[in-house]
Design an enzyme around this catalytic site. Sequence first.
Site, short mmCIF file in Angstrom:
data_model
loop_
_atom_site.label_atom_id
_atom_site.label_comp_id
_atom_site.label_asym_id
_atom_site.label_seq_id
_atom_site.Cartn_x
_atom_site.Cartn_y
_atom_site.Cartn_z
N GLU A 146 92.24 51.25 39.43
CA GLU A 146 93.15 50.34 40.13
C GLU A 146 94.52 50.47 39.48
O GLU A 146 94.65 50.39 38.26
CB GLU A 146 92.61 48.91 39.97
N THR A 197 102.75 47.26 56.73
CA THR A 197 101.78 48.27 56.28
C THR A 197 102.31 49.67 56.54
O THR A 197 102.19 50.57 55.69
CB THR A 197 100.43 48.05 56.99
N CYS A 386 85.87 27.38 22.03
CA CYS A 386 86.88 27.83 21.08
C CYS A 386 87.74 26.65 20.61
O CYS A 386 87.24 25.84 19.84
CB CYS A 386 87.70 28.97 21.68
N HIS A 512 83.62 32.77 23.15
CA HIS A 512 83.91 32.53 24.57
C HIS A 512 82.74 33.00 25.44
O HIS A 512 82.74 34.14 25.90
CB HIS A 512 85.17 33.32 24.99
N GLU A 514 82.11 32.35 28.41
CA GLU A 514 82.51 32.61 29.81
C GLU A 514 82.79 34.09 30.07
O GLU A 514 82.75 34.54 31.21
CB GLU A 514 83.73 31.75 30.19
N1 GLN Z 1 94.02 28.44 18.80
C1 GLN Z 1 92.70 28.53 18.26
C2 GLN Z 1 92.57 29.68 17.27
O1 GLN Z 1 93.37 30.61 17.30
C3 GLN Z 1 91.67 28.64 19.36
C4 GLN Z 1 91.81 29.88 20.20
C5 GLN Z 1 91.06 29.81 21.51
O2 GLN Z 1 90.74 28.72 21.99
N2 GLN Z 1 90.83 30.94 22.12
O3 GLN Z 1 91.67 29.69 16.48
#
Ligand code: GLN
Length: 544
Positions: A146, A197, A386, A512, A514
């Site tokens: 892409e 287009t 986080c 994370h 997610e």
């Molecule tokens: N600001 C925080 C850190 O750097 C949390 C970072 C985040 O939530 N991705 O540790």
Amino acid sequence: MGKPKSAKYVFVTGGVTSSLGKGIISASLGMLLQARGLSVTIQKFDPYINIDPGTLNPYEHGECYVTDDGAETDLDLGHYERFLNKPTSQDNNVTTGRIYHNVITKERRGDYLGKTVQVIPHITDEIKRNFFKLGETGQYDVVITEIGGCVGDIESLPFIEAVRQAKLELGPHNFVSIHLTLIPYLEAAGELKTKPTQHSVKQLQEEGIQTDILVCRSSYPLPLELRKKLALFCNVQLNSVIEALDAPTIYDVPILMSKEKLAERVLTLLKLPKSKPDLEAWKDFLGRLKNPTEEVNIAVVGKYVELPDAYKSIAESFVHAGAANECKVNVRWISSETIDDKNAARTLQDADGVLVAPGFGERGIEGKISAIRYVRENQIPFFGICLGMQCAVIEFSRHVLGLKGAASTEINPKAKHPVIDLMEDQKSITDKGGTMRLGAYACHLSKGSKSHQAYGHLHISERHRHRYEFNNQYKAQLEAAGMRATGINPDSGLVEIMELQEHPWFVGTQFHPELKSTVQNPHPLFVNFIKAALAYKKQKLPVI
Ligand code: GLN
């Protein structure tokens, strides 16, 4: 330049306007090819000068998506992973900045042997080297590339020129060009219009590329006459004019593209066998997504809530977890700056669960802490990601342990109780780009914890993007008061998960989750958070 073996290449460009969904079209095509047993990867080339989006504010560029190998990448890579259920890496996202950086590094090293270093051939050669890098591993049948931005942008010219050269090098049946455009509907004329287009395709031709397939975003179906006109003026076969209607969910797009035979066209042009795709699992997911039997309200407390792209992966994880529970998840995005101890009950009154989002900097922190205090005291399911986990630690330290002045040193470098702090290896770092704790790290879970229940096993690996960590000096104190470190990094001893013992579902993760939720593998923590929210909703209903 050596011709890449085995892989065939699809290049996706866009025109008329940005935000047409090149990422979703690329991911949908990838998924449809994969559903025929082909091995596919998708890569994105972004024309901006930043080396990567890691230093970009979410207001500029939405979420920064992190891969297992710790690359900070464009959020479209999240779509690629969610649709293909395959991890991506640094090689899947390259920017102009990275291309120039590589070329300039080579020039300083003397690799160009005294030659004048120029856009053509040196920059375009470096772009092509990166186009072909994943294909040359021999792992893929098809590589979809892409190109970010719009055709006609000055900054995308070297990429388009490299695509032109790539076509020549690859030879027949190894290259397909797809151009995504918009067919606007003019209210006053009562008509769909093809002119933008036509212009976009002409621009692409001027830059040396004749598109093979035209994918047309539209709010209304394209009549046959209009398709014929597009085919004639844009110099493509009639069956290469693909309609891409606005869809209620991005997960409908593969099915819409399947009806329009996008993958068949690509397979024909690449001279690949046209087997029937296996779309059963995908349709099953859509069935569950579209026929929920229950409903929950989730509040997401964050500071970029007015910008839907800032928390893209969290929003999509809720879609996956909702489908897994056959439950409609109504997400309400709440600005953390609007919450305080006084209004938290009112603001969060309809929430069956509260997620406190990741983030950086001071803005909105106290609101997050107020939201957490409310859900902790009222036994409402809580998921902190986080910064959300770090705020849960601060809240608990202040209000349960009574540690006045407990804080993260990110917010208050002189905090009396630095419950969240920089580790030694971060203290000497001054550069911002690519220097956080990034990418996949192992984590060992405590038996019987909420996390263990969710994952169903004790050894996990999750992706990180943060600088600050839980300060282990406070661990014994927190654990004694009921906040337990239930996930630990086996190599460093860093705390990766915090849970409250006396609470139906209170889980904070330093990583994370997610970033790893996909259609095929909804993330277990999101799935169980939704389960807990459903249980909470049921018990809070007044008994009649
Ligand atoms: N600001 C925080 C850190 O750097 C949390 C970072 C985040 O939530 N991705 O540790």
